[in-house]
Design a protein around this motif. Structure first.
Motif, PDB file in Angstrom:
ATOM      1  N   TYR A  18       0.847  -1.205   0.000  1.00  0.00           N
ATOM      2  CA  TYR A  18       0.000   0.000   0.000  1.00  0.00           C
ATOM      3  C   TYR A  18       0.881   1.254   0.000  1.00  0.00           C
ATOM      4  CZ  TYR A  18      -3.343   3.465   1.811  1.00  0.00           C
ATOM      5  OH  TYR A  18      -4.117   4.583   1.991  1.00  0.00           O
ATOM      6  N   HIS A  19       1.925   1.245   0.832  1.00  0.00           N
ATOM      7  CA  HIS A  19       2.854   2.381   0.911  1.00  0.00           C
ATOM      8  C   HIS A  19       3.481   2.649  -0.461  1.00  0.00           C
ATOM      9  CE1 HIS A  19       6.129   4.860   2.785  1.00  0.00           C
ATOM     10  NE2 HIS A  19       6.770   4.428   1.699  1.00  0.00           N
ATOM     11  N   GLU A  20       3.954   1.585  -1.100  1.00  0.00           N
ATOM     12  CA  GLU A  20       4.605   1.769  -2.414  1.00  0.00           C
ATOM     13  C   GLU A  20       3.585   2.246  -3.453  1.00  0.00           C
ATOM     14  OE1 GLU A  20       7.712   1.836  -2.499  1.00  0.00           O
ATOM     15  OE2 GLU A  20       8.123   0.836  -0.607  1.00  0.00           O
TER      16      GLU A  20
ATOM     17  N   GLU B  99       0.354  14.906   2.568  1.00  0.00           N
ATOM     18  CA  GLU B  99      -0.850  14.198   2.098  1.00  0.00           C
ATOM     19  C   GLU B  99      -0.590  12.695   2.030  1.00  0.00           C
ATOM     20  OE1 GLU B  99       0.906  16.760   0.825  1.00  0.00           O
ATOM     21  OE2 GLU B  99      -0.080  17.398  -1.025  1.00  0.00           O
ATOM     22  N   PHE B 100       0.630  12.348   1.663  1.00  0.00           N
ATOM     23  CA  PHE B 100       1.026  10.935   1.580  1.00  0.00           C
ATOM     24  C   PHE B 100       0.916  10.305   2.970  1.00  0.00           C
ATOM     25  CE2 PHE B 100       3.776   7.673  -0.549  1.00  0.00           C
ATOM     26  CZ  PHE B 100       4.070   6.895   0.557  1.00  0.00           C
ATOM     27  N   ARG B 101       1.543  10.970   3.937  1.00  0.00           N
ATOM     28  CA  ARG B 101       1.564  10.437   5.304  1.00  0.00           C
ATOM     29  C   ARG B 101       0.158  10.337   5.885  1.00  0.00           C
ATOM     30  NH1 ARG B 101       5.882   7.466   5.633  1.00  0.00           N
ATOM     31  NH2 ARG B 101       7.856   8.571   5.648  1.00  0.00           N
TER      32      ARG B 101
ATOM     33  N   LEU C 213       1.108   4.188  -2.887  1.00  0.00           N
ATOM     34  CA  LEU C 213       0.873   5.620  -2.656  1.00  0.00           C
ATOM     35  C   LEU C 213       1.901   6.477  -3.390  1.00  0.00           C
ATOM     36  CD1 LEU C 213      -0.053   5.985   1.139  1.00  0.00           C
ATOM     37  CD2 LEU C 213      -1.553   6.315  -0.827  1.00  0.00           C
ATOM     38  N   HIS C 214       3.084   5.906  -3.599  1.00  0.00           N
ATOM     39  CA  HIS C 214       4.110   6.653  -4.345  1.00  0.00           C
ATOM     40  C   HIS C 214       3.670   6.934  -5.777  1.00  0.00           C
ATOM     41  CE1 HIS C 214       7.349   7.162  -1.552  1.00  0.00           C
ATOM     42  NE2 HIS C 214       7.314   5.892  -1.192  1.00  0.00           N
ATOM     43  N   GLU C 215       2.828   6.071  -6.298  1.00  0.00           N
ATOM     44  CA  GLU C 215       2.311   6.285  -7.655  1.00  0.00           C
ATOM     45  C   GLU C 215       1.344   7.475  -7.661  1.00  0.00           C
ATOM     46  OE1 GLU C 215       3.030   4.935 -10.518  1.00  0.00           O
ATOM     47  OE2 GLU C 215       1.332   5.534 -11.760  1.00  0.00           O
TER      48      GLU C 215
ATOM     49  N   ARG D 207       9.807  12.779  -0.847  1.00  0.00           N
ATOM     50  CA  ARG D 207       9.206  11.493  -1.251  1.00  0.00           C
ATOM     51  C   ARG D 207       7.885  11.249  -0.539  1.00  0.00           C
ATOM     52  NH1 ARG D 207      14.712   9.973  -1.392  1.00  0.00           N
ATOM     53  NH2 ARG D 207      15.295   9.419  -3.516  1.00  0.00           N
ATOM     54  N   HIS D 208       7.802  11.732   0.678  1.00  0.00           N
ATOM     55  CA  HIS D 208       6.604  11.469   1.475  1.00  0.00           C
ATOM     56  C   HIS D 208       5.982  12.774   1.955  1.00  0.00           C
ATOM     57  CE1 HIS D 208       9.317   7.892   2.108  1.00  0.00           C
ATOM     58  NE2 HIS D 208       8.247   7.327   1.584  1.00  0.00           N
ATOM     59  N   PRO D 209       5.266  13.466   1.059  1.00  0.00           N
ATOM     60  CA  PRO D 209       4.644  14.727   1.487  1.00  0.00           C
ATOM     61  C   PRO D 209       3.550  14.489   2.533  1.00  0.00           C
ATOM     62  CG  PRO D 209       3.955  14.130  -0.728  1.00  0.00           C
ATOM     63  CD  PRO D 209       5.002  13.149  -0.334  1.00  0.00           C
TER      64      PRO D 209
HETATM   65 ZN   LIG Z   1       8.229   5.506   0.646  1.00  0.00          ZN
END
Ligand SMILES: [Zn+2]
Length: 197
Positions: A146-148, A169-171, A150-152, A165-167
């Motif tokens: 799921y984490h990877e 909104e991502f977190r 989200l990078h998409e 890499r992890h803004p």
């Molecule tokens: Zn990551």
């Protein structure tokens, strides 16, 4: 385009395919440039002829794309990454993502998963094969994939000269994942550098 090897008095010139059927004055310019001692002004003129010919025939140059053959191997001994990815894609991304996933060929002691958006491995999630064991809980693999994924959605960007890499909104979305805390705790406890699994 043109290469020349000199072995004692023998010259070997190799030409790109576009020089096939090139007019005589172009071939003559190549010979003058690569095989004989000519005046600087003649050499400059010859190079100009060659350059012009290449420019005019640019469209005939076929750029072969680098062979992109990455062997996808999503079905592990314990976990089927394809199945995990599909379920997550349906549940959290409305099946909108279109990426590949595979186990890494080798185990890596530090990096659990990667996702890349450039180069040959574009849009590919690679999960560390070290994790394909019954010692790893299913919820952790689910979290990691799921984490990877989200990078998409949140592609990395450069903010104030640094790669982000992890803004935020991502977190935020990452925390929405059920068992996020448990997964983080498991990761901290079992995957710490010295006592890896
Ligand atoms: Zn990551």
């Amino acid at each position: 385009m043109i290469s020349c090897k000199r072995n004692f008095n023998k010259h070997t010139i190799r030409l790109h395919n576009i020089f096939k059927n090139a007019p005589e004055h172009v071939l003559d310019a190549i010979l003058k440039t690569y095989t004989s001692f000519t005046r600087k002004s003649t050499r400059t003129a010859c190079r100009k002829i060659i350059r012009n010919f290449i420019t005019q025939n640019q469209h005939r140059i076929v750029h072969k794309q680098k062979a992109c053959r990455i062997l996808l191997d999503p079905v592990g001994k314990v976990f089927d990454l394809g199945e995990i990815y599909n379920n997550l894609n349906i549940k959290y991304f409305s099946s909108s993502l279109n990426i590949h996933i595979t186990w890494s060929h080798k185990s890596n002691k530090r990096l659990m998963g990667t996702w890349k958006d450039t180069g040959l491995e574009k849009n590919l999630i690679r999960i560390n094969r070290l994790l394909d064991t019954k010692k790893v809980p299913t919820y952790y693999i689910n979290y990691l994939v799921y984490h990877e994924m989200l990078h998409e959605v949140f592609k990395q960007r450069i903010v104030n000269g640094r790669i982000q890499r992890h803004p935020k909104e991502f977190r935020k979305l990452e925390k929405n994942f059920p068992l996020y805390k448990k997964a983080c705790e498991w990761q901290k406890e079992k995957l710490s550098y010295k006592k890896l699994l």
